[in-house]
Design a protein around this motif. Structure first.
Motif, PDB file in Angstrom:
ATOM      1  N   LYS A  19       0.814  -1.216   0.000  1.00 46.12           N
ATOM      2  CA  LYS A  19       0.000   0.000   0.000  1.00 46.12           C
ATOM      3  C   LYS A  19       0.845   1.263   0.000  1.00 46.12           C
ATOM      4  N   ASN A  24      -1.774   3.487  -3.720  1.00 53.00           N
ATOM      5  CA  ASN A  24      -2.604   4.372  -2.905  1.00 53.00           C
ATOM      6  C   ASN A  24      -3.161   5.555  -3.692  1.00 53.00           C
ATOM      7  N   PRO A  27      -6.581   4.918  -6.392  1.00 54.98           N
ATOM      8  CA  PRO A  27      -7.953   4.855  -5.859  1.00 54.98           C
ATOM      9  C   PRO A  27      -8.398   6.161  -5.214  1.00 54.98           C
ATOM     10  N   GLU A 269      -9.054   0.725   1.809  1.00 55.63           N
ATOM     11  CA  GLU A 269     -10.301   0.281   1.190  1.00 55.63           C
ATOM     12  C   GLU A 269     -11.512   0.492   2.098  1.00 55.63           C
ATOM     13  N   ASP A 270     -11.319   0.327   3.390  1.00 53.31           N
ATOM     14  CA  ASP A 270     -12.423   0.484   4.343  1.00 53.31           C
ATOM     15  C   ASP A 270     -12.759   1.948   4.621  1.00 53.31           C
ATOM     16  N   LEU A 272     -12.147   4.726   2.104  1.00 53.90           N
ATOM     17  CA  LEU A 272     -12.259   5.600   0.937  1.00 53.90           C
ATOM     18  C   LEU A 272     -13.601   6.318   0.851  1.00 53.90           C
TER      19      LEU A 272
END
Length: 279
Positions: A19, A24, A27, A269-270, A272
């Motif tokens: 990451k 990073n 996204p 991801e949790d 964004l």
């Protein structure tokens, strides 16, 4: 008809695991409504902060050839985000690219050189000198405190006794090198706080966030991506930094509630969706 989304060229490393960098940045820009167009400078099996037996491929002249192809196809960029450039030979080409394009697009330079009062492994004073040459014409540069001290020729031990007057002098010197606006990250002038100093249109601002005990790689890439995306959407740099810092604080705090190795980066991801809420 012009495409109805902003487009950003991103020159940075690509890490499969951990990451960081492009993993990073892409996204984050997408969630902010910006099309990211990546050119990998280096391809790695993982970032270099704790993993073993890392595989690495330098992309050689790929940056130059890719940009020439983009220009040949009359593809216009609204912003160029320049990070890790790999081979030092790439710096000369990027310097010419900045000189050619700074008037028609925003150039954001993350002058990756070092951290924690030292240069990264494999970097030298020659890299510092060449990086100074890249600054001229950039809309925004985002060095951390260590990099800002190297770029302005100061002793890195000054990081331990930072104050507003010294920060202002550093920013003025970076302006004299040619940067229009400056963000200096990882500034520690208050206990238990993390500071980001902003020099925008000649005015100095400092934004603070509470420190979180755990530290993760790749958060600087997220920060720069958010600031770049928000600036493209019309916000000023101060507002963009506030959004980036708030998001990173929440994301780091959330990630630190789980017991996994920090070298794997934050749980982007949790989190964004929170950037959509801030739009």
């Amino acid at each position: 008809m012009k495409k109805p989304v902003k487009r950003a060229l991103i020159i940075h490393s690509l890490c499969a695991v951990g990451k960081a960098s492009l993993t990073n940045i892409l996204p984050v820009l997408s969630i902010l409504g910006v099309e990211g167009c990546p050119i990998p400078s280096t391809i790695l099996s993982s970032h270099t902060g704790g993993f073993k037996e890392i595989e690495k491929v330098e992309t050689g002249s790929f940056i130059e050839k890719s940009i020439n192809s983009i220009e040949h196809n009359d593809i216009n960029m609204d912003l160029a985000l320049i990070g890790y450039l790999g081979d030092i030979k790439n710096l000369e080409f990027i310097k010419n690219y900045i000189r050619k394009n700074f008037e028609k697009e925003k150039i954001v330079l993350d002058p990756i050189l070092g951290d924690n009062n030292k240069l990264y492994k494999g970097f030298s004073e020659e890299h510092v000198k060449n990086m100074r040459d890249l600054i001229k014409g950039c809309f925004l540069i985002t060095p951390n405190l260590t990099e800002a001290l190297y770029l302005t020729g100061r002793d890195v031990s000054l990081a331990e006794n930072m104050n507003d007057d010294l920060i202002r002098d550093i920013c003025i010197d970076l302006r004299e090198l040619g940067a229009k606006n400056i963000i200096i990250t990882s500034v520690t002038t208050k206990k238990d706080k993390v500071g980001v100093c902003i020099f925008e249109e000649g005015k100095l601002y400092t934004v603070y966030s509470d420190k979180v005990e755990k530290s993760y790689p790749g958060t600087g890439d997220i920060f720069t991506a958010i600031v770049s995306g928000e600036v493209l959407k019309g916000k000023n740099i101060y507002e963009s930094v506030k959004i980036a810092m708030d998001f990173l604080y929440e994301t780091i705090k959330y990630s630190s509630s789980f017991n996994y190795d920090t070298k794997e980066g934050v749980l982007l991801e949790d989190n964004l969706y929170k950037l959509i809420e801030k739009r």
